[in-house]
Scaffold this active site. Sequence first.
Site, short mmCIF file in Angstrom:
data_model
loop_
_atom_site.label_atom_id
_atom_site.label_comp_id
_atom_site.label_asym_id
_atom_site.label_seq_id
_atom_site.Cartn_x
_atom_site.Cartn_y
_atom_site.Cartn_z
N ASN B 23 0.86 -1.19 0.00
CA ASN B 23 0.00 0.00 0.00
C ASN B 23 0.89 1.23 0.00
O ASN B 23 1.71 1.42 0.91
CB ASN B 23 -0.92 0.01 1.23
CG ASN B 23 -1.89 1.17 1.19
OD1 ASN B 23 -1.49 2.33 1.31
ND2 ASN B 23 -3.16 0.88 1.02
N SER B 46 -5.12 -0.41 -3.02
CA SER B 46 -5.69 0.91 -2.81
C SER B 46 -6.84 0.76 -1.83
O SER B 46 -7.75 -0.05 -2.05
CB SER B 46 -6.20 1.46 -4.15
OG SER B 46 -6.54 2.82 -4.00
N GLU B 47 -6.81 1.51 -0.73
CA GLU B 47 -7.74 1.21 0.36
C GLU B 47 -9.20 1.49 0.03
O GLU B 47 -10.09 1.05 0.75
CB GLU B 47 -7.33 1.89 1.66
CG GLU B 47 -7.27 3.39 1.62
CD GLU B 47 -5.84 3.88 1.44
OE1 GLU B 47 -5.07 3.23 0.68
OE2 GLU B 47 -5.49 4.92 2.03
N ASN B 48 -9.46 2.18 -1.07
CA ASN B 48 -10.86 2.37 -1.47
C ASN B 48 -11.44 1.15 -2.17
O ASN B 48 -12.59 1.18 -2.61
CB ASN B 48 -11.02 3.62 -2.34
CG ASN B 48 -10.16 3.59 -3.58
OD1 ASN B 48 -9.00 3.17 -3.53
ND2 ASN B 48 -10.69 4.02 -4.70
N SER B 88 -11.47 -4.20 2.34
CA SER B 88 -10.19 -3.57 2.06
C SER B 88 -9.39 -3.37 3.35
O SER B 88 -8.18 -3.62 3.39
CB SER B 88 -10.41 -2.22 1.37
OG SER B 88 -9.20 -1.70 0.91
#
Lengths: 218, 218, 230, 230
Positions: B23, B46-48, B88
């Site tokens: 990340n 990607s944390e979304n 996520s």
Amino acid sequence: MALDKNGIAKRIAAELQDGYYVNLGIGIPTLVANFIPEGMQLTLHSENGLLGIGPFPTQDKVDADLINAGKQTVTYIEGASFFNSAESFAMIRGGHIDLTVLGAFEVSEQGDIASWKIPGKLIKGMGGAMDLVAAAKNIIVAMQHTDRDGNSKLLKKCTLPLTGVACVKRIVTDLAFIQVTERGFELRERAPGVSVEEIIQATEGKLIIEGDIPEMVL
Amino acid sequence: MALDKNGIAKRIAAELQDGYYVNLGIGIPTLVANFIPEGMQLTLHSENGLLGIGPFPTQDKVDADLINAGKQTVTYIEGASFFNSAESFAMIRGGHIDLTVLGAFEVSEQGDIASWKIPGKLIKGMGGAMDLVAAAKNIIVAMQHTDRDGNSKLLKKCTLPLTGVACVKRIVTDLAFIQVTERGFELRERAPGVSVEEIIQATEGKLIIEGDIPEMVL
Amino acid sequence: MNKVFKNAKEALAGLKDGMTVMFGGFGLCGIPENSIDAIHEGGFSNFICISNNAGIDDFGLGKLLRKHQIKKMIASYVGENKEFERQLLSGDLEVLLIPQGTLAERIRAAGAGIPAFFVPAGYGTEVQVDKEVREFNGKMHILEHALHSDFAFVKAWKGDTAGNLIYRHTADNFNAMMATAGKITVAEVEELVPAGSLDPNQIHTPGIYVQRIFQGINYQKQIEFTTTSD
Amino acid sequence: MNKVFKNAKEALAGLKDGMTVMFGGFGLCGIPENSIDAIHEGGFSNFICISNNAGIDDFGLGKLLRKHQIKKMIASYVGENKEFERQLLSGDLEVLLIPQGTLAERIRAAGAGIPAFFVPAGYGTEVQVDKEVREFNGKMHILEHALHSDFAFVKAWKGDTAGNLIYRHTADNFNAMMATAGKITVAEVEELVPAGSLDPNQIHTPGIYVQRIFQGINYQKQIEFTTTSD
């Protein structure tokens, strides 16, 4: 005359409402699906990961990847969805299931239920029953009023290991429709031809009888 | 000579290992993606809700439904997957991300990090930074060694509100590569042409210098 | 970094006696048949085994039970297996029964880095014994903890070389959560395809959770109760 | 039991000033544009609003902010909105900032009937203030609680008349969890199809969570930062 299994299922079916998401346990509860009123839209939930159980498949449609919580082959209806067990119990625990119908060995006048274990005899496990009774908004127990030896299954206190406490709202037996209240078992309806006296005899827990007790309309 | 942003990113890229799930935060960390060693297979998270970020799209492939955590339009690689935010962060919190690279305002010699808030000035929110620093196995901070006024950003104690405690493992600045140990900031490498003396001057927290400090190989 | 293994046997590398191992599946639906067979043949023993069910006498985990490879079983329902009952009553087998939803959530929690959480299931029953109890919104809950494993064995319908998995119908069940909760997760699939072949919007288990994947063979997919309408 | 509503305005029936409302989306990606517009036009006020972000000045939740319809904002990142900063500094707006993963999990927990759970995020920071702290496996965690809402507004790519939803790419984000956490969940979709049209294996949000669904119109799908390689 006392109701048979189909009679119990039929009386429970009268409690269904349009749009309900319902989890039906193994045994008598499963039979409720056969009595869904015409035109009512109901979605049946299977805790192994299916919303929208359909009828049993024809022989040529049997699919090992498509079973219900009783490990029976089933089909799915239009608008169904599949998901994993965590999601399935999120639906249960989160209060999204409108009605749960399940069997029981015993129910107490406080609404406690014992349904999963008979010490020394039966050690199958609780499966999803504890999750269901702890979380469903609305629980109906379908069972015989007495066991094979004639002992009441509606007790002051459960004698068997509990599945959940103070959770059962309604009980439909071969003899009666009972609402579990803070005061005890409230007798609401008699099975056709069954007398109040017979129900009193078959009930160990505190039975509340107020006014005339009507006969069930099936 | 001190490293520029690309130099910092390049040094961090040398820490990557084949098969890593990584990340990369906004700013310098994002640049690390430009220096992934040839032939190394890396999956960017990607944390979304995307595992397998690809390069920026060509103009005709821009898609409003496909952004990274910095809200920039991106693409996805073969083998990518999309998922919701709970999933996520399950990946992050559950320790499945091998490496997190992020920026910081300050890092303390205990490995505390401040990166999200400047009281009275900046109130944007922590986004996913607190989750990342609390849970990643392996955190590298990418930042300038000093702020614009020449104040050290490697401190005895952070002065700004914390993002996480005792979590930063390594720091790559324009001047040095530092390992955060129980004893303090352990100087491991100097930026090309930067002297140990310069690094000492620029570091407020306890700096451990043992033996010869080699120059970075970029 | 290659995740693709040749077969179940190779994918077991590092598996040791006494480890905690998870097996996906509900009843016989969605069980990792190839991995179970390889473990059966491999002669391992003393496993702490986490699975919703325990198979039937001669299929699924029942095979490992018969060979006494399982020391302790953590499950929600084991009613379909008579060998299980025998070993339990004789004291050869330890068992920990957990409500199914709590079992599923404890496994998810392990994968999601949540060490403990509160649930209502089991309050006032023997499941509550020795557990912390707390009231939320007027309702009693008990504190349950994450369930991790050394190896998690799961079975999917399709998988790709990046480890992404897609399950079919009710064969997902415990597989998706277990895939997240193993230090090493071994996935066997009915069809293994190259990365990029699956729609990234339709992945049930993202590849990050899967360390090893192999193309399964000879699936029996036994059915416990064939019920038909004709 | 019909879940299908004609448009956003009708789907708001029962929405009242001061309610707690959730909005899906990450940045401007996957936000329920039609519902936001209808709420904007409806003149509601005093909402406690839960959303990962707060839109931009003139789009998304920024529209509700500008009209002072939001009393309190619960979010993880609000950096893209200057109006937000103005109202916050002037004291017109309350804000509660929550780590993004904790926010996501608190919403999921609400939908899943988990009143509280432990996470490591925020330990030792101002997020921890007044929260219970406990060590698990040598690491400190804090107790976080479920976040419910009166109404949850979500946006999906496709939906069917049974309420099943499928999201596209990164437009899922907070939508899937929020759909589970609203007393009433209103879903707007780019394409509404009859029940039975979607593959039941590919549903992201099962219909049980969705009380109302409508066919959205005129999606703008604004992009905050268009970055290209050419």
